[in-house]
Design an enzyme around this catalytic site. Structure first.
Site, PDB file in Angstrom:
ATOM      1  CG  ASN A  81      -8.023  -1.997  -4.930  1.00 14.45           C
ATOM      2  OD1 ASN A  81      -7.148  -2.818  -4.636  1.00 14.45           O
ATOM      3  ND2 ASN A  81      -8.270  -1.165  -3.951  1.00 14.45           N
ATOM      4  CD1 TRP A  82     -12.953  -5.975  -8.665  1.00  9.46           C
ATOM      5  CD2 TRP A  82     -12.377  -5.005 -10.614  1.00  9.46           C
ATOM      6  NE1 TRP A  82     -12.128  -7.089  -9.326  1.00  9.46           N
ATOM      7  CE2 TRP A  82     -11.818  -6.243 -10.592  1.00  9.46           C
ATOM      8  CE3 TRP A  82     -11.988  -4.322 -11.799  1.00  9.46           C
ATOM      9  CZ2 TRP A  82     -11.204  -6.863 -11.566  1.00  9.46           C
ATOM     10  CZ3 TRP A  82     -11.370  -4.654 -12.983  1.00  9.46           C
ATOM     11  CH2 TRP A  82     -10.836  -6.254 -12.786  1.00  9.46           C
TER      12      TRP A  82
ATOM     13  CG  ASN B 139       1.777   1.959  -5.523  1.00  7.53           C
ATOM     14  OD1 ASN B 139       2.802   1.383  -4.619  1.00  7.53           O
ATOM     15  ND2 ASN B 139       1.434   0.938  -5.997  1.00  7.53           N
ATOM     16  N   GLY B 140      -0.009   5.554  -4.165  1.00  7.53           N
ATOM     17  CA  GLY B 140      -0.679   6.888  -4.567  1.00  7.53           C
ATOM     18  C   GLY B 140      -0.152   8.117  -3.656  1.00  7.53           C
ATOM     19  NE  ARG B 141      -1.434   6.462   1.390  1.00  7.01           N
ATOM     20  CZ  ARG B 141      -1.329   5.347   2.549  1.00  7.01           C
ATOM     21  NH1 ARG B 141      -0.953   5.989   3.564  1.00  7.01           N
ATOM     22  NH2 ARG B 141      -1.485   4.266   2.072  1.00  7.01           N
TER      23      ARG B 141
ATOM     24  CG  ASP C  36      -2.026   0.819   1.167  1.00  6.78           C
ATOM     25  OD1 ASP C  36      -2.384   1.225   0.016  1.00  6.78           O
ATOM     26  OD2 ASP C  36      -2.712   1.215   2.216  1.00  6.78           O
TER      27      ASP C  36
ATOM     28  NE  ARG D  85      -7.516   1.196   5.727  1.00  5.95           N
ATOM     29  CZ  ARG D  85      -7.191   2.256   5.712  1.00  5.95           C
ATOM     30  NH1 ARG D  85      -7.482   2.846   6.925  1.00  5.95           N
ATOM     31  NH2 ARG D  85      -7.067   3.120   4.896  1.00  5.95           N
TER      32      ARG D  85
ATOM     33  NE  ARG E  42      -2.575  -1.299   4.973  1.00  9.80           N
ATOM     34  CZ  ARG E  42      -3.821  -1.332   4.529  1.00  9.80           C
ATOM     35  NH1 ARG E  42      -4.603  -2.280   5.048  1.00  9.80           N
ATOM     36  NH2 ARG E  42      -4.207  -0.562   3.559  1.00  9.80           N
TER      37      ARG E  42
ATOM     38  CB  SER F   6      -8.707  -5.189  -2.758  1.00  7.63           C
ATOM     39  OG  SER F   6      -9.407  -4.079  -3.060  1.00  7.63           O
TER      40      SER F   6
HETATM   41  C1  IPE Z   1      -5.243  -2.803   0.068  1.00  3.38           C
HETATM   42  O1  IPE Z   1      -4.848  -1.258  -0.230  1.00  3.38           O
HETATM   43  C2  IPE Z   1      -5.393  -3.406  -1.342  1.00  3.38           C
HETATM   44  C3  IPE Z   1      -4.123  -3.619  -2.003  1.00  3.38           C
HETATM   45  C4  IPE Z   1      -3.007  -3.379  -1.557  1.00  3.38           C
HETATM   46  C5  IPE Z   1      -4.224  -4.035  -3.143  1.00  3.38           C
HETATM   47  P1  IPE Z   1      -6.094  -0.233  -0.351  1.00  3.38           P
HETATM   48  O2  IPE Z   1      -5.312   0.979  -0.627  1.00  3.38           O
HETATM   49  O3  IPE Z   1      -7.338  -0.675  -1.254  1.00  3.38           O
HETATM   50  O4  IPE Z   1      -6.638  -0.637   1.275  1.00  3.38           O
HETATM   51  P2  IPE Z   1      -7.842   0.661   2.031  1.00  3.38           P
HETATM   52  O5  IPE Z   1      -8.729   1.203   1.103  1.00  3.38           O
HETATM   53  O6  IPE Z   1      -6.765   1.843   2.383  1.00  3.38           O
HETATM   54  O7  IPE Z   1      -8.168   0.000   3.071  1.00  3.38           O
HETATM   55  C1  IPE Z   2      -1.726   0.260  -3.332  1.00  4.42           C
HETATM   56  O1  IPE Z   2      -1.474   1.652  -3.309  1.00  4.42           O
HETATM   57  C2  IPE Z   2      -1.824  -0.461  -4.777  1.00  4.42           C
HETATM   58  C3  IPE Z   2      -3.234  -0.828  -4.770  1.00  4.42           C
HETATM   59  C4  IPE Z   2      -4.086  -0.658  -3.900  1.00  4.42           C
HETATM   60  C5  IPE Z   2      -3.666  -1.248  -6.122  1.00  4.42           C
HETATM   61  P1  IPE Z   2      -2.810   2.659  -3.297  1.00  4.42           P
HETATM   62  O2  IPE Z   2      -3.210   3.006  -4.713  1.00  4.42           O
HETATM   63  O3  IPE Z   2      -3.709   2.096  -2.390  1.00  4.42           O
HETATM   64  O4  IPE Z   2      -1.874   3.940  -2.681  1.00  4.42           O
HETATM   65  P2  IPE Z   2      -2.494   4.826  -1.473  1.00  4.42           P
HETATM   66  O5  IPE Z   2      -2.974   4.240  -0.228  1.00  4.42           O
HETATM   67  O6  IPE Z   2      -3.547   5.867  -2.086  1.00  4.42           O
HETATM   68  O7  IPE Z   2      -1.277   5.776  -1.210  1.00  4.42           O
HETATM   69 MG    MG Z   3      -4.042   2.444  -0.512  1.00  2.07          MG
END
Ligand code: IPE
Ligand code: IPE
Ligand code: MG
Length: 252
Positions: free
Chosen positions: A68-69, A22-24, A20, A194, A188, A65
């Site tokens: 994630n869809w 990547n986005g941040r 988890d 979580r 994690r 997940s």
């Molecule tokens: C969990 O990360 C799913 C994956 C790493 C594939 P999310 O970013 O989807 O989880 P939440 O929404 O913060 O709980």
């Molecule tokens: C995890 O990084 C990758 C996937 C859930 C596919 P995120 O995309 O959830 O990154 P944050 O949590 O927004 O930083």
């Molecule tokens: Mg995330």
């Protein structure tokens, strides 16, 4: 200060990772989330290599997940594209390293092309002797339990299983990949505390490690830190510390 070396007798047999952040990671650098996912793919390649080198036997990676869809269509499409590219680029190295691929989840929602690549990779690597790499793709822990219950009910209807004889072991045989042992260590990244619907059945007694490091920055050193932390834990499985130590002394 140098860190103590790892105890090679206590390498977790199965590590599961919620990759988890990547986005941040990308946002903090003023670049697109997609760039973050690309960097995340590099981290994934390096961690797979390191885990195999450490002697980890099973590595399960939460790649996508069911929830994630619900992300924006464009982000979902680019994640699917990246996963497809990963399989294209990495399959030769995976073969060379003797790694075996598997996947868990609901494949029906994946793009056909990706589904095909996953199936081909699983088939091509099925006899490889080293680490098994399990991709949780379009995966949800509750859905896994529901899907297992559905198969079980069908078998009960057919008279193949007697409801009175149902126990944990029998139930677990209906999960997506019953051959995969429960994780010893769940990592994690991305600072959240979580489980986000990951391996709900299997993590009953898994040691949990969370780090503030965002997934694109996670590499061999961070993996070793997590394993070192794991090695400092006492896994009691409900027993007392004395019982656990006694059992260890007895087995010597
Ligand atoms: C969990 O990360 C799913 C994956 C790493 C594939 P999310 O970013 O989807 O989880 P939440 O929404 O913060 O709980
Ligand atoms: C995890 O990084 C990758 C996937 C859930 C596919 P995120 O995309 O959830 O990154 P944050 O949590 O927004 O930083
Ligand atoms: Mg995330």
């Amino acid at each position: 200060m140098t860190e103590p070396p790892l105890n090679s007798d206590r390498i977790p047999r199965h590590i599961a990772i919620i990759m988890d952040g990547n986005g941040r990671w990308a946002q903090a650098r003023g670049i697109s989330r997609n760039e973050g996912h690309k960097k995340g793919l590099e981290a994934l390649r390096s961690v797979i290599r390191s885990a195999n080198d450490l002697g980890v036997r099973w590595l399960t990676l939460y790649a996508f997940s069911l929830e994630n869809w619900n992300r924006p269509k464009l982000e979902v499409a680019s994640l699917m594209g990246l996963l497809e590219r990963y399989l294209e680029i990495e399959i030769d190295e995976v073969m060379e390293k003797g790694i075996r691929l598997r996947s868990i989840g609901r494949p029906d929602r994946l793009p056909k092309r990706l589904q095909k690549k996953v199936d081909q990779a699983i088939e091509r690597t099925q006899n490889n002797p080293n680490m098994t790499l399990v991709f949780a793709l379009s995966y949800g822990g509750r859905s896994e339990i529901v899907d297992a219950a559905r198969k079980l009910l069908r078998d009960a209807e057919l008279g193949k299983i007697d409801p009175e004889s149902l126990d944990e072991k029998t139930f677990a045989a209906y999960l997506y990949d019953p051959e995969v042992p429960d994780p010893d260590l769940l990592i994690r990244t991305g600072a959240e505390l979580r489980v986000s619907n990951f391996l709900l059945w299997q993590i009953a007694y898994t040691e949990i490690y969370s780090t503030d490091v965002m997934w694109p920055d996670f590499g061999e050193r961070e993996l070793i830190d997590a394993v070192r932390d794991y090695q400092s834990r006492e896994r009691r499985f409900g027993l007392t510390s004395e019982q656990v130590r006694g059992a260890r002394d007895d087995s010597r």
